[in-house]
Design an enzyme around this catalytic site. Structure first.
Site, PDB file in Angstrom:
ATOM      1  N   HIS A 193     -39.815  34.781  -4.609  1.00 30.68           N
ATOM      2  CA  HIS A 193     -40.429  34.011  -2.942  1.00 30.68           C
ATOM      3  C   HIS A 193     -41.902  33.939  -3.478  1.00 30.68           C
ATOM      4  CE1 HIS A 193     -36.772  36.179  -0.492  1.00 30.68           C
ATOM      5  NE2 HIS A 193     -36.691  36.954  -1.944  1.00 30.68           N
ATOM      6  N   HIS A 220     -33.732  34.359  -7.931  1.00 35.05           N
ATOM      7  CA  HIS A 220     -34.853  33.618  -7.313  1.00 35.05           C
ATOM      8  C   HIS A 220     -35.481  34.452  -6.955  1.00 35.05           C
ATOM      9  CE1 HIS A 220     -32.431  35.574  -4.049  1.00 35.05           C
ATOM     10  NE2 HIS A 220     -33.749  36.112  -3.832  1.00 35.05           N
TER      11      HIS A 220
HETATM   12  P1  AMP Z   1     -32.865  37.998  -1.489  1.00 36.91           P
HETATM   13  O1  AMP Z   1     -32.744  38.466  -0.249  1.00 36.91           O
HETATM   14  O2  AMP Z   1     -34.809  38.227  -2.007  1.00 36.91           O
HETATM   15  O3  AMP Z   1     -31.559  37.635  -1.939  1.00 36.91           O
HETATM   16  O4  AMP Z   1     -33.631  36.181  -0.676  1.00 36.91           O
HETATM   17  C1  AMP Z   1     -33.093  35.404  -0.549  1.00 36.91           C
HETATM   18  C2  AMP Z   1     -33.213  34.359   0.793  1.00 36.91           C
HETATM   19  O5  AMP Z   1     -32.555  33.422   0.555  1.00 36.91           O
HETATM   20  C3  AMP Z   1     -33.891  35.247   1.848  1.00 36.91           C
HETATM   21  O6  AMP Z   1     -35.422  35.287   1.626  1.00 36.91           O
HETATM   22  C4  AMP Z   1     -33.288  34.369   3.062  1.00 36.91           C
HETATM   23  O7  AMP Z   1     -34.196  34.289   4.122  1.00 36.91           O
HETATM   24  C5  AMP Z   1     -33.236  32.851   2.612  1.00 36.91           C
HETATM   25  N1  AMP Z   1     -32.473  32.069   2.624  1.00 36.91           N
HETATM   26  C6  AMP Z   1     -31.252  32.511   3.247  1.00 36.91           C
HETATM   27  N2  AMP Z   1     -29.961  30.805   3.082  1.00 36.91           N
HETATM   28  C7  AMP Z   1     -30.488  30.373   2.929  1.00 36.91           C
HETATM   29  C8  AMP Z   1     -30.582  29.408   3.152  1.00 36.91           C
HETATM   30  N3  AMP Z   1     -29.350  28.367   3.749  1.00 36.91           N
HETATM   31  N4  AMP Z   1     -31.955  27.857   2.233  1.00 36.91           N
HETATM   32  C9  AMP Z   1     -33.452  28.848   2.401  1.00 36.91           C
HETATM   33  N5  AMP Z   1     -33.134  29.904   2.115  1.00 36.91           N
HETATM   34  C10 AMP Z   1     -32.243  30.576   2.670  1.00 36.91           C
END
Ligand code: AMP
Length: 147
Positions: free
Chosen positions: A109, A107
Site C-alpha cells: 500500500h 501487495h
Molecule cells: P490488505 O487488507 O492489506 O490485504 O489490502 C487489500 C486492499 O485491497 C484493501 O486496501 C482494499 O481496499 C483493496 N481492495 C479490495 N478490493 C479491491 C478492488 N476490487 N480493487 C482495488 N482495491 C481493492
C-alpha cells in the site's frame, strides 16, 4: 487465512490481473501493476502487486520479485509525491489475517498522508467513485519518472 497456505487463483487481485474484474491502473509493465485502491484510506491510495508471482505474503515472495516490487513501490511513491504533494506517505504491507491482510496476493500500500486529514481505517474506508480514481491515477501517472 493463516500466514501459510495455498495460493487462491480466484483472489480478487488475480481476477484483476486476468481482466475479469475492473481496476483503475496507474502504470504497469511485464512484472508489476500499480492500481488505485477502490476503498482508499486517503486520497491517492495506490496498491502495487507482482504480475508473475503467486506469493500470498512477503514471507513467500521470491527475492527477484521482491526487488522488482520494491523498485515499483519506490517509483510509484515518488510519483504520488510529485503529483499530490502529500506531507507524508505511509508504505504498508500486511501478512496473514491476524496481520491485517484481507487479499491474499502479496501487495504493498502507498498511502499519501496530510496532517489535517486523518487516514481512514484499514478495511473501513468507503468505496471511491471510479471517475475520481481515474483522475488521481492520471495525475500520478503523469508524474512518473522514466523507468
Ligand atoms: P490488505 O487488507 O492489506 O490485504 O489490502 C487489500 C486492499 O485491497 C484493501 O486496501 C482494499 O481496499 C483493496 N481492495 C479490495 N478490493 C479491491 C478492488 N476490487 N480493487 C482495488 N482495491 C481493492
Amino acid at each position: 487465512m493463516s500466514l501459510t497456505g495455498p495460493y487462491d487463483p480466484d483472489n480478487i487481485f488475480a481476477k484483476i490481473l486476468r481482466g475479469e474484474i475492473p481496476a483503475v491502473p496507474v502504470w504497469q509493465d511485464d512484472h508489476v501493476l500499480a492500481f488505485m485502491d477502490v476503498f482508499p484510506q486517503s486520497e491517492g491510495h495506490v496498491l502495487v502487486i507482482s504480475k508473475t508471482s503467486r506469493a500470498r505474503t512477503l514471507l513467500e515472495v521470491e527475492p527477484e520479485v521482491l526487488a522488482r516490487l520494491t523498485a515499483a513501490v519506490h517509483r510509484t511513491a515518488r510519483a504520488v509525491d510529485r503529483a499530490l504533494a502529500p506531507e507524508g506517505i505511509s508504505i504498508m504491507q500486511f501478512n496473514g489475517e491476524a496481520g491485517g491482510q484481507t487479499v491474499f496476493h502479496l501487495h504493498v500500500h502507498i498511502v499519501p498522508r496530510w496532517a489535517d486529514r486523518p487516514m481512514k481505517g484499514h478495511g473501513h474506508a468507503p468505496m471511491a467513485e471510479t471517475a475520481t480514481l481515474k483522475a488521481l491515477a492520471d495525475r500520478i501517472a503523469a508524474a512518473l519518472e522514466p523507468d
